[in-house]
Scaffold this motif. Structure first.
Motif, PDB file in Angstrom:
ATOM      1  N   LEU A   7      -6.280   4.336   6.783  1.00 39.09           N
ATOM      2  CA  LEU A   7      -4.862   3.754   7.204  1.00 39.09           C
ATOM      3  C   LEU A   7      -4.371   3.106   6.242  1.00 39.09           C
ATOM      4  O   LEU A   7      -4.973   2.006   5.868  1.00 39.09           O
ATOM      5  CB  LEU A   7      -4.955   2.986   8.568  1.00 39.09           C
ATOM      6  CG  LEU A   7      -3.727   2.578   9.027  1.00 39.09           C
ATOM      7  CD1 LEU A   7      -3.019   3.031  10.418  1.00 39.09           C
ATOM      8  CD2 LEU A   7      -3.424   1.142   8.603  1.00 39.09           C
ATOM      9  N   GLY A   9      -0.410   0.522   5.085  1.00 44.43           N
ATOM     10  CA  GLY A   9       0.885   0.389   5.260  1.00 44.43           C
ATOM     11  C   GLY A   9       1.577   0.155   4.115  1.00 44.43           C
ATOM     12  O   GLY A   9       1.226  -0.299   3.269  1.00 44.43           O
ATOM     13  N   VAL A  42       5.739   0.033   7.233  1.00 40.33           N
ATOM     14  CA  VAL A  42       5.632  -1.303   8.288  1.00 40.33           C
ATOM     15  C   VAL A  42       7.110  -1.929   8.370  1.00 40.33           C
ATOM     16  O   VAL A  42       7.279  -3.223   7.547  1.00 40.33           O
ATOM     17  CB  VAL A  42       4.528  -2.336   7.946  1.00 40.33           C
ATOM     18  CG1 VAL A  42       3.263  -1.467   8.142  1.00 40.33           C
ATOM     19  CG2 VAL A  42       4.548  -2.503   6.414  1.00 40.33           C
ATOM     20  N   GLN A 109      -1.164 -14.836   0.168  1.00 42.62           N
ATOM     21  CA  GLN A 109       0.336 -14.175   0.183  1.00 42.62           C
ATOM     22  C   GLN A 109       1.228 -14.969   1.258  1.00 42.62           C
ATOM     23  O   GLN A 109       2.202 -15.220   0.930  1.00 42.62           O
ATOM     24  CB  GLN A 109       0.140 -12.834   0.768  1.00 42.62           C
ATOM     25  CG  GLN A 109       1.536 -11.853   0.449  1.00 42.62           C
ATOM     26  CD  GLN A 109       1.378 -10.564   0.779  1.00 42.62           C
ATOM     27  OE1 GLN A 109       0.183 -10.059   0.432  1.00 42.62           O
ATOM     28  NE2 GLN A 109       2.201  -9.979   1.533  1.00 42.62           N
ATOM     29  N   GLN A 132      -0.998  -7.045  10.740  1.00 41.09           N
ATOM     30  CA  GLN A 132      -1.369  -5.861   9.887  1.00 41.09           C
ATOM     31  C   GLN A 132      -2.894  -5.666  10.275  1.00 41.09           C
ATOM     32  O   GLN A 132      -3.309  -4.348  10.476  1.00 41.09           O
ATOM     33  CB  GLN A 132      -1.651  -6.776   8.316  1.00 41.09           C
ATOM     34  CG  GLN A 132      -2.293  -5.650   7.290  1.00 41.09           C
ATOM     35  CD  GLN A 132      -2.047  -6.284   5.985  1.00 41.09           C
ATOM     36  OE1 GLN A 132      -1.427  -7.107   5.678  1.00 41.09           O
ATOM     37  NE2 GLN A 132      -2.638  -5.436   5.147  1.00 41.09           N
ATOM     38  N   ASP A 135      -2.244  -3.308  12.981  1.00 42.20           N
ATOM     39  CA  ASP A 135      -1.891  -1.972  12.496  1.00 42.20           C
ATOM     40  C   ASP A 135      -3.189  -1.176  12.035  1.00 42.20           C
ATOM     41  O   ASP A 135      -3.320   0.227  12.174  1.00 42.20           O
ATOM     42  CB  ASP A 135      -1.098  -2.109  10.904  1.00 42.20           C
ATOM     43  CG  ASP A 135       0.099  -2.820  11.097  1.00 42.20           C
ATOM     44  OD1 ASP A 135       0.718  -2.930  12.104  1.00 42.20           O
ATOM     45  OD2 ASP A 135       0.366  -3.254   9.787  1.00 42.20           O
ATOM     46  N   ILE A 136      -4.092  -1.660  11.516  1.00 42.43           N
ATOM     47  CA  ILE A 136      -5.276  -1.181  11.056  1.00 42.43           C
ATOM     48  C   ILE A 136      -6.169  -0.790  12.294  1.00 42.43           C
ATOM     49  O   ILE A 136      -6.599   0.338  12.275  1.00 42.43           O
ATOM     50  CB  ILE A 136      -6.090  -2.132  10.085  1.00 42.43           C
ATOM     51  CG1 ILE A 136      -5.319  -2.271   8.576  1.00 42.43           C
ATOM     52  CG2 ILE A 136      -7.507  -1.401   9.537  1.00 42.43           C
ATOM     53  CD1 ILE A 136      -5.645  -3.631   7.690  1.00 42.43           C
ATOM     54  N   VAL A 146      -5.727  -0.082  -0.514  1.00 43.07           N
ATOM     55  CA  VAL A 146      -4.708  -0.848  -0.953  1.00 43.07           C
ATOM     56  C   VAL A 146      -4.923  -1.353  -2.128  1.00 43.07           C
ATOM     57  O   VAL A 146      -6.023  -0.937  -3.029  1.00 43.07           O
ATOM     58  CB  VAL A 146      -4.896  -2.085   0.159  1.00 43.07           C
ATOM     59  CG1 VAL A 146      -4.443  -2.057   1.768  1.00 43.07           C
ATOM     60  CG2 VAL A 146      -6.586  -2.745   0.412  1.00 43.07           C
TER      61      VAL A 146
HETATM   62  N1  TRP Z   1       0.549  -6.314   3.509  1.00 37.95           N
HETATM   63  C1  TRP Z   1       0.766  -5.058   2.837  1.00 37.95           C
HETATM   64  C2  TRP Z   1       1.173  -5.227   1.541  1.00 37.95           C
HETATM   65  O1  TRP Z   1       2.197  -6.027   1.419  1.00 37.95           O
HETATM   66  C3  TRP Z   1       1.362  -3.878   4.055  1.00 37.95           C
HETATM   67  C4  TRP Z   1       0.658  -3.640   5.122  1.00 37.95           C
HETATM   68  C5  TRP Z   1       0.988  -3.880   6.540  1.00 37.95           C
HETATM   69  C6  TRP Z   1      -0.490  -2.802   5.029  1.00 37.95           C
HETATM   70  N2  TRP Z   1       0.115  -3.347   7.213  1.00 37.95           N
HETATM   71  C7  TRP Z   1      -0.783  -2.571   6.805  1.00 37.95           C
HETATM   72  C8  TRP Z   1      -1.476  -2.244   4.286  1.00 37.95           C
HETATM   73  C9  TRP Z   1      -1.988  -2.449   7.007  1.00 37.95           C
HETATM   74  C10 TRP Z   1      -2.635  -1.526   4.639  1.00 37.95           C
HETATM   75  C11 TRP Z   1      -2.827  -1.690   6.173  1.00 37.95           C
HETATM   76  O2  TRP Z   1       1.102  -4.215   0.856  1.00 37.95           O
END
Ligand code: TRP
Length: 331
Positions: A7, A9, A42, A109, A132, A135-136, A146
């Motif tokens: 996964l 985002g 996202v 961040q 986040q 999400d994962i 990533v």
């Molecule tokens: N924070 C990530 C970025 O700035 C974006 C992101 C949001 C993400 N949810 C995620 C990345 C879940 C991986 C998995 O790039």
């Protein structure tokens, strides 16, 4: 045997550029068959800093089309919009209650963005990494592809998953960051020591995936070089030369040795048009496909809807386990 799940985002903020493509998307496309992939746009993360609603809508739509245009196949990927799957925000809320403040306060961040936002820093920006993690973990992936800058967020996600499992029983798979080795790190066209970035104020620092050929030629014509004759990789004193050769290598499909030999005696005046042509040829089929997809909004929306349903089916199951484990009464 089932393929390992991934996964990742992507924020629908700013336009995608060559650094995003060569550094990330191209690899995802090349390896998509080996995994069962979930790619999440996202939009709820994007609103942790101020967004114009009309622009957010347009960028979300455009990003969805662009990912397909880049070659992500719906045979191997579920490509969906975060806000179409309400489980994300619900699980994020559950996680906020088991995440110590000081874990979230440590996020680099957050600290950097807080500098920029000042007094306007929202609670959402602070809890961003917790969303986040939701999400994962909703998708129980083995890997999270990533960039290096996301390592700390993935560590936090793993800590949250372990803590939840310790307190409430095994619900979540502990995922691993999949960070590809350097090499495809594309740098700014105006400063070879800085990453090509959506947030650089200068448009000339990057090539957007949707730039037309004229714009690409102009940007390459103007990009920073040096006054040494012959173009070579790996000279720490010549970051621009290394970066431009890398872009040429990745867009032409030639090996590093081939490119090094081809360009060893070249001056910039000879190299730049070659590089521009190579970039244009790489982006042309992507742009063509993007235009085709964009000309049929109904088709695009249909795909978006189907994919959201697939994502919801997976996410809802995990969320239900988490609710049960925490002691929520079923309706
Ligand atoms: N924070 C990530 C970025 O700035 C974006 C992101 C949001 C993400 N949810 C995620 C990345 C879940 C991986 C998995 O790039």
């Amino acid at each position: 045997m089932a393929k390992p799940r991934t996964l990742s985002g992507i924020q629908p903020s700013g336009e995608l550029h060559l650094g995003n493509y060569l550094g990330a998307i191209k690899n995802w496309v090349a390896e998509q068959e080996r995994y069962e992939n979930f790619f999440c746009i996202v939009d709820q993360h994007a609103i942790t800093v101020p967004q114009d609603p009309e622009l957010l809508r347009e960028r979300t739509r455009s990003l969805f089309a662009l990912y397909l245009a880049c070659g992500l196949s719906l045979e191997h990927c579920v490509l969906f919009v975060q806000s179409h799957v309400p489980a994300h925000t619900e699980l994020a809320w559950l996680f906020t209650t088991i995440t110590p403040m000081n874990w979230a306060e440590r996020m680099i961040q957050y600290k950097e963005k807080k500098e920029k936002q000042g007094e306007e820093t929202s609670v959402g920006l602070f809890s961003y990494p917790i969303l986040q993690a939701a999400d994962i973990l909703l998708y129980q992936p083995k890997y999270v592809p990533v960039g290096e800058d996301q390592r700390q967020h993935i560590e936090l996600c793993r800590d949250i998953a372990r803590r939840f499992n310790d307190r409430f029983g095994e619900v979540f798979v502990i995922p691993e960051a999949l960070i590809r080795p350097q090499g495809a790190r594309i740098m700014s066209l105006t400063d070879g020591t800085r990453k090509m970035s959506k947030s650089d104020p200068s448009d000339f620092s990057r090539i957007h995936l949707l730039d037309d050929p004229d714009t690409i030629r102009k940007k390459i014509q103007k990009c920073k070089t040096d006054s040494i004759r012959g173009i070579a990789f790996d000279d720490p004193a010549r970051p621009e030369a290394h970066n431009l050769l890398t872009i040429y290598m990745l867009t032409s499909g030639k090996s590093k040795e081939e490119v090094a030999a081809e360009c060893a005696e070249m001056g910039w005046g000879q190299f730049k048009p070659l590089l521009a042509d190579s970039i244009i040829a790489t982006l042309e089929p992507i742009q063509k496909r993007y235009r085709e997809l964009s000309s049929d909004p109904d088709y695009l929306h249909g795909l978006m809807r189907e994919n959201a349903a697939k994502a919801r089916a997976v996410a809802e199951q995990t969320l239900q386990k988490a609710r049960d484990a925490m002691g929520f009464l079923p309706p």
